[in-house]
Design a protein around this motif. Sequence first.
Motif, PDB file in Angstrom:
ATOM      1  N   PRO A  88     -58.650-102.198 -44.460  1.00  0.00           N
ATOM      2  CA  PRO A  88     -59.804-102.509 -43.595  1.00  0.00           C
ATOM      3  C   PRO A  88     -59.897-103.978 -43.217  1.00  0.00           C
ATOM      4  N   SER A  89     -59.415-104.880 -44.076  1.00  0.00           N
ATOM      5  CA  SER A  89     -59.492-106.312 -43.755  1.00  0.00           C
ATOM      6  C   SER A  89     -58.709-106.651 -42.490  1.00  0.00           C
ATOM      7  N   LEU A  90     -57.731-105.830 -42.160  1.00  0.00           N
ATOM      8  CA  LEU A  90     -56.893-106.095 -40.993  1.00  0.00           C
ATOM      9  C   LEU A  90     -57.629-105.819 -39.682  1.00  0.00           C
ATOM     10  N   GLN A  91     -58.837-105.266 -39.783  1.00  0.00           N
ATOM     11  CA  GLN A  91     -59.672-105.060 -38.595  1.00  0.00           C
ATOM     12  C   GLN A  91     -60.524-106.281 -38.271  1.00  0.00           C
ATOM     13  N   LEU A  92     -60.520-107.277 -39.145  1.00  0.00           N
ATOM     14  CA  LEU A  92     -61.480-108.366 -39.030  1.00  0.00           C
ATOM     15  C   LEU A  92     -60.979-109.563 -38.239  1.00  0.00           C
ATOM     16  N   LEU A  93     -59.708-109.567 -37.861  1.00  0.00           N
ATOM     17  CA  LEU A  93     -59.159-110.626 -37.016  1.00  0.00           C
ATOM     18  C   LEU A  93     -58.695-110.012 -35.703  1.00  0.00           C
ATOM     19  N   PRO A  94     -59.359-110.323 -34.601  1.00  0.00           N
ATOM     20  CA  PRO A  94     -58.953-109.756 -33.308  1.00  0.00           C
ATOM     21  C   PRO A  94     -57.520-110.108 -32.920  1.00  0.00           C
ATOM     22  N   HIS A 241     -66.952-100.235 -47.279  1.00  0.00           N
ATOM     23  CA  HIS A 241     -66.472-100.323 -45.899  1.00  0.00           C
ATOM     24  C   HIS A 241     -66.500-101.788 -45.475  1.00  0.00           C
ATOM     25  N   LEU A 242     -65.333-102.433 -45.514  1.00  0.00           N
ATOM     26  CA  LEU A 242     -65.278-103.876 -45.304  1.00  0.00           C
ATOM     27  C   LEU A 242     -65.767-104.300 -43.916  1.00  0.00           C
ATOM     28  N   PRO A 243     -65.401-103.624 -42.832  1.00  0.00           N
ATOM     29  CA  PRO A 243     -65.954-104.019 -41.528  1.00  0.00           C
ATOM     30  C   PRO A 243     -67.476-103.908 -41.480  1.00  0.00           C
ATOM     31  N   PHE A 244     -68.040-102.863 -42.117  1.00  0.00           N
ATOM     32  CA  PHE A 244     -69.497-102.729 -42.183  1.00  0.00           C
ATOM     33  C   PHE A 244     -70.087-103.898 -42.960  1.00  0.00           C
TER      34      PHE A 244
END
Length: 308
Positions: A88-94, A241-244
């Motif tokens: 999920p952390s890989l969703q946090l950098l555009p 849920h890391l993005p949340f």
Amino acid sequence: MAYCLLSPINKEFYAMSKSLKCFYDFSTCPSSFDIITYLISAEITRIRRGLDSLSIFILKGPLHGFRVDNKNKSFDENTMYFQNVIMPSLQLLPSIKEITWCDKKNMQLKYFEPGEIFPRGYNIYQPILGHPSISGMEFVPARIRNDMPGWFKAPSYAVNLVLNHIKGKFGEKPIITISSREAEDFDINKTRRLNLKSWEKIFEKCMSQGIQPVIIRETEKAFDNKPFFKNIPEIPIASLHLPFRTAFYEKSLLNFFTINGPGALGMFGLNNSCHLYTFDEDSEVVSSNFYKKRFQSCIKKETYYVSI
């Protein structure tokens, strides 16, 4: 964003790609929140080198895909962090445009230029244990160089989920979050735990002024049957849920952290945060000597990092 579980190297594709190739190698890297400091180090490097995107390569380790000595975690714990933190952390950098998870035998670095590889000087056959990109030691030289910072940003779907959650649960109240650290490792004197009596007084003051406190528990304690406080809500989905979680920090008035993994989301996220540190000379990683050695080492090695 492209995802690939097993990707042979395409020489022609990477010849045209202006991406920083980032290797998170489970031979030496832990399955933990250390991925957060690694990713922000990679983002700062990408910006400094003038590259367009990040390509993330997660390489399997020797013990069921993970590190042999992985902070005393069991296979189930490693898997939990992989599923709930690493991926999920890989969703946090555009800037992340590609993710590959594969065995080392499928990698060939000869197609990459040295300036396209992160960490600097990475060698598949001799990865470095405790590399500065994992420990955060690169941040001091980056600051000295006046590097442009990078920032974590919650994806839009997570922001919408959080806004709906806050509206349904708390209405228009401003929110403060407290992210707990409950693990016993590296915390001999429990200086990294919540001081429950002190926080009770703070919560009482906040609620008297219309401010809503919430607790975000550690990932493995998300559904603990014994809450910290009877009248202070906990947000289990934020623990899992890391993005949340990132979006919740962004939409809160203020976020409080101790020395823990999620604290990096506060330091390098688009939010207001307060980090409460206490030196504990009996716990190595939070002792004054640990920080003194680490920061002095960063400064002495600045010439090494300048050439990145």
